[in-house]
Design an enzyme around this catalytic site. Structure first.
Site, PDB file in Angstrom:
ATOM      1  N   ASP A  66       0.986  -1.170   0.031  1.00  8.66           N
ATOM      2  CA  ASP A  66       0.030   0.083  -0.002  1.00  8.66           C
ATOM      3  C   ASP A  66       0.962   1.071   0.046  1.00  8.66           C
ATOM      4  O   ASP A  66       1.724   1.212   0.748  1.00  8.66           O
ATOM      5  CB  ASP A  66      -0.930   0.033   1.156  1.00  8.66           C
ATOM      6  CG  ASP A  66      -2.121   0.885   0.997  1.00  8.66           C
ATOM      7  OD1 ASP A  66      -2.474   0.994  -0.057  1.00  8.66           O
ATOM      8  OD2 ASP A  66      -2.466   1.469   1.862  1.00  8.66           O
ATOM      9  N   SER A  67       0.594   2.065  -0.774  1.00  7.75           N
ATOM     10  CA  SER A  67       1.533   3.411  -1.048  1.00  7.75           C
ATOM     11  C   SER A  67       0.444   4.374  -1.260  1.00  7.75           C
ATOM     12  O   SER A  67      -0.529   4.532  -1.548  1.00  7.75           O
ATOM     13  CB  SER A  67       2.648   3.110  -2.144  1.00  7.75           C
ATOM     14  OG  SER A  67       1.663   2.982  -3.337  1.00  7.75           O
ATOM     15  N   GLY A  83       0.330   7.706 -11.596  1.00  3.70           N
ATOM     16  CA  GLY A  83      -0.152   8.278 -10.406  1.00  3.70           C
ATOM     17  C   GLY A  83       0.074   9.875 -10.314  1.00  3.70           C
ATOM     18  O   GLY A  83      -0.263  10.506 -11.106  1.00  3.70           O
ATOM     19  N   ASP A 107       3.156  10.940  -9.946  1.00  2.00           N
ATOM     20  CA  ASP A 107       4.678  11.013 -10.218  1.00  2.00           C
ATOM     21  C   ASP A 107       4.699  12.394 -11.317  1.00  2.00           C
ATOM     22  O   ASP A 107       5.811  13.029 -10.942  1.00  2.00           O
ATOM     23  CB  ASP A 107       5.053   9.924 -11.328  1.00  2.00           C
ATOM     24  CG  ASP A 107       5.372   8.811 -10.805  1.00  2.00           C
ATOM     25  OD1 ASP A 107       5.374   8.673  -9.132  1.00  2.00           O
ATOM     26  OD2 ASP A 107       5.500   7.472 -11.193  1.00  2.00           O
TER      27      ASP A 107
END
Length: 158
Positions: free
Chosen positions: A68-69, A152, A154
């Site tokens: 999970d991040s 995401g 980024d």
């Protein structure tokens, strides 16, 4: 070669993990025959990573890696945090998440845009024992999306 199941359907994550775990046969949860939805209802990255790993381990009995991040922005009191993937709503969209984040930070100065990206990996071993590890990268949130090689958050995280 030892096999590890990755508790994710995210192709980007699978490709990244395969490039890191070269000594393992890395397979997706779908390749392992796991198609159930996993409810990530933990209060922390660690809890959510283990929820995923344990769910697949219970069905397969195999070594499973869950993660999970997310992004934690100091000015937003740690948001989006564990809700990073669904920050803009249940229908996941990187573009919508980034737009919401930029709007939430609109008008802030550079020093108020500090953030960290958190990644937690939960491992469920064949015998059912578990452990987690956590890594953090500190940075800032840019004022516009740039680049083309990420996903995401980024395009915003420096």
């Amino acid at each position: 070669m030892k096999e590890v199941i990755i508790a994710s359907a995210n192709k980007h994550k699978l490709d990244e993990i395969k490039s890191i775990l070269k000594d393992y046969k890395v397979i997706s949860m779908a390749e392992a025959g796991f198609f159930d939805d996993i409810v990530e209802d933990g209060a922390t990255f660690e809890e959510n990573a283990l929820i995923k790993a344990k769910a697949i381990h219970e069905k397969t009995g195999k070594l499973v890696l869950g993660d999970d991040s997310g992004l934690m922005v100091e000015y937003l009191n740690g948001e989006p945090g564990i809700y990073s993937a669904r920050y803009a709503g249940e229908e996941k969209s990187d573009r919508k998440n980034n737009e919401k984040l930029l709007k939430a930070l609109e008008g802030t100065e550079r020093q108020d845009r500090s953030a960290k990206f958190v990644c937690t990996v939960g491992i469920c071993y064949e015998d059912g024992t578990t452990e987690t590890v956590r890594g953090e990268v500190k940075g800032i949130i840019g004022t516009e999306e740039t680049g083309s090689g990420g996903f995401g958050y980024d395009p915003l995280f420096y």
